[in-house]
Design an enzyme around this catalytic site. Sequence first.
Site, mmCIF file in Angstrom:
data_model
loop_
_atom_site.group_PDB
_atom_site.id
_atom_site.type_symbol
_atom_site.label_atom_id
_atom_site.label_comp_id
_atom_site.label_asym_id
_atom_site.label_seq_id
_atom_site.Cartn_x
_atom_site.Cartn_y
_atom_site.Cartn_z
ATOM 1 N N SER A 468 0.851 -1.184 0.000
ATOM 2 C CA SER A 468 0.000 0.000 0.000
ATOM 3 C C SER A 468 0.898 1.249 0.000
ATOM 4 O O SER A 468 1.715 1.395 -0.895
ATOM 5 C CB SER A 468 -0.968 -0.023 1.176
ATOM 6 O OG SER A 468 -2.007 0.913 1.006
ATOM 7 N N ASP A 553 -8.342 -4.881 -6.568
ATOM 8 C CA ASP A 553 -8.072 -3.886 -5.533
ATOM 9 C C ASP A 553 -8.913 -2.627 -5.786
ATOM 10 O O ASP A 553 -8.745 -1.976 -6.818
ATOM 11 C CB ASP A 553 -6.579 -3.534 -5.552
ATOM 12 C CG ASP A 553 -6.145 -2.698 -4.353
ATOM 13 O OD1 ASP A 553 -7.007 -2.046 -3.732
ATOM 14 O OD2 ASP A 553 -4.940 -2.703 -4.049
ATOM 15 N N HIS A 585 -6.753 -5.662 -2.083
ATOM 16 C CA HIS A 585 -5.698 -4.852 -1.493
ATOM 17 C C HIS A 585 -4.914 -5.695 -0.480
ATOM 18 O O HIS A 585 -4.974 -5.486 0.724
ATOM 19 C CB HIS A 585 -6.308 -3.626 -0.823
ATOM 20 C CG HIS A 585 -5.334 -2.516 -0.575
ATOM 21 N ND1 HIS A 585 -4.664 -1.860 -1.586
ATOM 22 C CD2 HIS A 585 -4.914 -1.933 0.577
ATOM 23 C CE1 HIS A 585 -3.885 -0.935 -1.071
ATOM 24 N NE2 HIS A 585 -4.006 -0.960 0.229
#
Length: 614
Positions: A468, A553, A585
């Site tokens: 991330s 995602d 994600h």
Amino acid sequence: MSDDRPQLIPRDVLFGNPERVSPTLSPDGTRLGFVAPEDGVLNVWVGPADDPSAARPVTSDRGRGIRMFDFCHDDRTLVYLQDTDGDEDWRLYALDLDTGEAILVTPQTGVTAGVLAHNRWHPTTMLIALNADNPALHDIYRLDLTTREIEKVETNPGYAGWMVDSELAVRGGVAMTEDGGATIYLRNGQSGSDEPWLEIGPDDVTATGVYGFSRDGKVAYLTSSVGVNASRLIRVDLATGEQRVLAEDAEYDVAGVTSHPETLEPQGVTFVKERKEWLHLDPEFGAEVDHLRSQLRGEIGVSRSVRDDRRWVVHDVLSDGPIRYYIYNRDTRELTYLFSHRTELEQYDLAEMEPFSFTARDGLTVHGYLTAPVGLERRDLPAVLNVHGGPWARDTWGYDPEAQWFANRGYVCVQVNFRGSSGYGKAFINAGNKQWGRTMHTDLLDAVEHLVGLGWIDRKRVGIYGGSYGGYAALAGAAFTPDVFRCAVDLVGPSNLLTLLDSIPEYWKPQIALMYSRVGNPETEKDLLWDASPLSRVEDIRIPILVAQGKNDPRVKEAEAEQIVNALVEKGLDHEYLLFEDEGHGMAKPENRERFYAAAEAFLAQHLGGRSAD
């Protein structure tokens, strides 16, 4: 080299499904539920509270698994949330524990559900949030647990979040302002309209909000950094406006509040410093917590789901061992061991996580953690800078499978709570505003310099890794400072901040002003955002990169990976690319985690010289 190093820990022990996690007692105390694999997929198991070994699976997912569940106060229903292949369109299911029948309560497509409120005083009612009518806004629906029917009870006027009290009455909501601040609206009991109650500036918005209401609804409990650096717990009399500070620390934000389950009065507050610290507001509760801490070795957490509050589920988190779970009987003051999240870890020598701090180049004190290999002299070792996501989050002390993986493979794992990380007061988090790729990044570089200066790590063998925001940091390390790092591993990290902000999920739109204040506004600061995008500096990349992406995602879209990979291909730059068709994600399926970590392990071993398991 004489090998005093411990044996390699298999990746499936570190990253496979846990044996059992998230134990929860039902409100009537008769049942124990937990999450555990069935045929390799995580499902919810339930059994008698006095005989966990008799538990059986009550769900039968065969996809990414179920991780979130709760018992309801009707003493018959269990609810759980599930998405599809990582799309984060959460659907709510209600399962009858007597018949085993599960009903999909929110069957809409492209809609995300969340539980707003459910409690002992309204055992057959639950309030849920759904963005069924407007993708950007969650309205409030009432779920009747007896009939399984839902009805809409509140239309969202533009709130990023709702406030509900213990009577399941809507008390107002929080709306973001154009400058990245917020306004808390409180419902007028006489007129029924929501009126502005508290204006929060952009500097305070992250650490300020209503934590909850008293049982009688006459008092609000706030966490607030308004007028001070770090958020405090404040009691506000809603009739008179009188405020009283219940807990505060000059440098650290309130991290957690434990309230009495019947009166809803705060009994204890935690601050996460190098380790978790407790502040007791209620002497009796404090004595119980201190007793538990004296019996256990790590950081404790307490779950108080049983209505009579005589039994708690307690977890004990160590940095060098599995998470252990217990039942605590308050009448006898005895702890009964339930299980650990991964028994096999007991067979291996795990490393201790150590807090450290350093002074950044502009004088700011930055904290972090390092986990060094067991059995090796701490001298000129290869290192992996493991950057946390968020970025408005932080690393904490405790068991971290990636930290253990890196240390076991021969690397010093370095985790830095760079400026912009949460928990250290508003001055620290706000110091990261619009500093992606700038001072947020130089904090990471300064951590490397600090450890090189101590002689612990080899300047020429440092990799950067993360997911991330951490994936963004890895790409930034490769693009902006390729001389510092030998290689980079990016998991679901954005490569272009302009396209990132342009493609956020609809239900994040109410908070877009906060994103703009933290990252940058694409309408007025396009150059700033492009300059901070790793894609803008592909020409400068000269270290190998491993990119991994979940196809579904919703936060960091597949295009973020495709853009940087296509540019790397065009420039003929050394890279690997892994695309996971059934992930979002992050990696939820154990077979996908194995594929990713096997590739990352071989990649790091090739470029940094650490160990690798076949």
